[in-house]
Design a protein around this motif. Structure first.
Motif, short mmCIF file in Angstrom:
data_model
loop_
_atom_site.label_atom_id
_atom_site.label_comp_id
_atom_site.label_asym_id
_atom_site.label_seq_id
_atom_site.Cartn_x
_atom_site.Cartn_y
_atom_site.Cartn_z
N GLN A 76 -19.37 -18.65 -17.66
CA GLN A 76 -19.42 -17.73 -18.23
C GLN A 76 -18.85 -16.73 -17.04
OE1 GLN A 76 -19.20 -17.82 -21.82
NE2 GLN A 76 -18.39 -15.36 -21.49
N ILE A 80 -16.21 -11.35 -19.67
CA ILE A 80 -16.31 -11.32 -20.55
C ILE A 80 -16.73 -10.32 -21.37
CG2 ILE A 80 -16.81 -12.36 -22.71
CD1 ILE A 80 -14.45 -13.66 -21.47
N SER A 81 -18.22 -9.75 -20.89
CA SER A 81 -19.51 -9.24 -21.48
C SER A 81 -18.73 -7.19 -20.84
CB SER A 81 -20.58 -9.23 -20.99
OG SER A 81 -21.28 -10.08 -21.17
N TYR A 84 -14.75 -6.79 -21.31
CA TYR A 84 -13.86 -7.33 -22.54
C TYR A 84 -15.15 -6.82 -23.90
CZ TYR A 84 -10.17 -9.55 -20.73
OH TYR A 84 -8.80 -9.80 -20.04
N GLY A 85 -16.44 -7.05 -23.40
CA GLY A 85 -17.79 -6.20 -23.73
C GLY A 85 -17.86 -6.89 -25.05
N ALA A 86 -17.28 -8.62 -24.68
CA ALA A 86 -17.33 -9.30 -26.07
C ALA A 86 -19.17 -10.16 -26.25
CB ALA A 86 -16.82 -10.68 -26.08
N PRO A 87 -19.38 -10.12 -27.72
CA PRO A 87 -20.93 -10.48 -28.08
C PRO A 87 -20.88 -11.87 -27.86
CG PRO A 87 -19.91 -9.86 -30.09
CD PRO A 87 -18.77 -9.46 -29.14
N LEU A 88 -21.80 -12.31 -26.73
CA LEU A 88 -22.59 -13.99 -26.33
C LEU A 88 -22.72 -15.01 -27.35
CD1 LEU A 88 -23.12 -13.62 -22.47
CD2 LEU A 88 -20.64 -13.41 -23.57
N SER A 111 -23.53 -8.84 -17.38
CA SER A 111 -24.00 -10.32 -18.52
C SER A 111 -25.12 -10.64 -19.02
CB SER A 111 -23.16 -11.10 -17.50
OG SER A 111 -21.73 -10.74 -17.64
#
Length: 345
Positions: A76, A80-81, A84-88, A111
């Protein structure tokens, strides 16, 4: 400095066998409990998150878990966290393993927090158990490497591999691998005593080189390549033995240096053909544990298992890398532009 045995890198790498023994004794109950938890969870996929040497340990863990447990492992990206702050959300009820020496890198902390909010089982393989990462994790697997002052990580990397070998050998129930893991402290002592000076002589004037592995040895090839870069200014690139023939081998001409970490399992298929092809180009080749006419063989301990062999290989390689660094006039403990904790966001 002209004595390679006086560096912190050398001193800390030499402690790996003692650290492995301490780790196995200290973590026995914890690993048994973690195996019980993971078997009950019955994960369909496992996620890892790390940077630098720790990410190379994740490469080893990926091949170890996928070949022994048949569970897919995905790396991972921390960004991404952190960026981009994307929820996992895809991590719900699945293990999320973070690997860190310091446990302080901001992107890993973000993360870990995102994974917990998504409902993942957050597991930290970390050397500093008082770190923020350890506080965020539901389960902490201590590396027990102790203080590591050289910027070039050695014993903490080795003992991350040891911890994964400990976990997977018990999770899989493979008695042969468990016995090999129990022998690891002695294996590491023997590996450290091996003389890789012939490899140092072969590689000490390199400007560019390839480090090759495959399967379980790919992660240690990545690690060795990084160490050549940061401690000696060598443009070393790691490739899978299966991938190097897809373009990169065009760079291999007369005198081009290669260091090869052969796997001791089915992934070794095609090794002979690749080595002979490179020898036909008059490349300079050093191979860990195997003899080829025209190449330098670097000694390894006897009775190696395919799971523990990569750990022995990287232990021996650290002494060689350290010696090359000192011979070239570098300080392996203080690589230029690097610091112990990387503040990546």
């Amino acid at each position: 400095m002209n004595d390679p045995t006086r560096t912190l890198m050398y001193a800390e790498a030499s402690q790996s066998s003692e650290v492995a023994a301490l780790q196995y004794a200290s973590n026995a109950v914890l690993i048994a409990d973690l195996v019980h938890r993971l078997r009950a969870l019955d994960p369909q996929i496992i996620f890892t998150c790390a940077r630098g040497s720790s990410d190379h340990a994740a490469t080893y863990a990926k091949y170890l878990i996928e070949t022994r447990l048949r569970i897919p492992v995905v790396s991972q990206a921390p960004s991404i966290s952190s960026i981009y702050g994307a929820p996992l959300l895809h991590m719900k009820d699945q293990p999320f393993i973070l690997i860190s020496q310091s446990g302080k890198s901001p992107d890993l902390l973000l993360s870990a927090d995102a994974a917990r909010k998504a409902g993942a089982l957050v597991i930290a393989f970390v050397n500093d158990t008082s770190s923020p990462l350890a506080d965020l994790a539901e389960i902490v697997v201590p590396l027990h490497a102790g203080p590591e002052k050289s910027v070039a990580a050695t014993k903490s990397y080795i003992n991350t591999l040891c911890a994964f070998a400990h976990l997977v050998s018990h999770w899989s129930g493979d008695n042969e691998v468990q016995e090999a893991v129990e022998r690891l402290p002695e294996t590491l002592r023997t590996a450290w005593a091996k003389d890789w000076s012939a490899g140092a002589d072969l590689l000490d004037d390199a400007q560019s080189m390839f480090v090759l592995g495959r399967g379980l040895t790919l992660g240690v090839a990545q690690e060795a390549a990084l160490k050549f870069k940061e401690t000696s200014g060598i443009h070393a690139e790691a490739f899978s033995m299966a991938e190097v023939v897809h373009g990169p081998m065009a760079l291999v001409k007369s005198g081009f240096p290669l260091l090869i970490f052969p796997p001791l399992d089915k992934a070794a298929v095609g090794l002979d053909a690749i080595v002979h092809q490179f020898l036909g180009r008059n490349a300079k080749i050093a191979v860990a544990g195997q003899q080829f006419d025209g190449a330098v063989m670097l000694g390894l301990p006897e009775r190696l298992n395919s799971v523990t062999a990569p750990i022995a290989m990287v232990q021996s390689s650290y002494a060689m890398v350290n010696a090359i660094s000192v011979k070239r006039g570098y300080d392996p403990d203080h690589p230029p532009m690097l610091q112990k904790v990387t503040e990546t966001t």
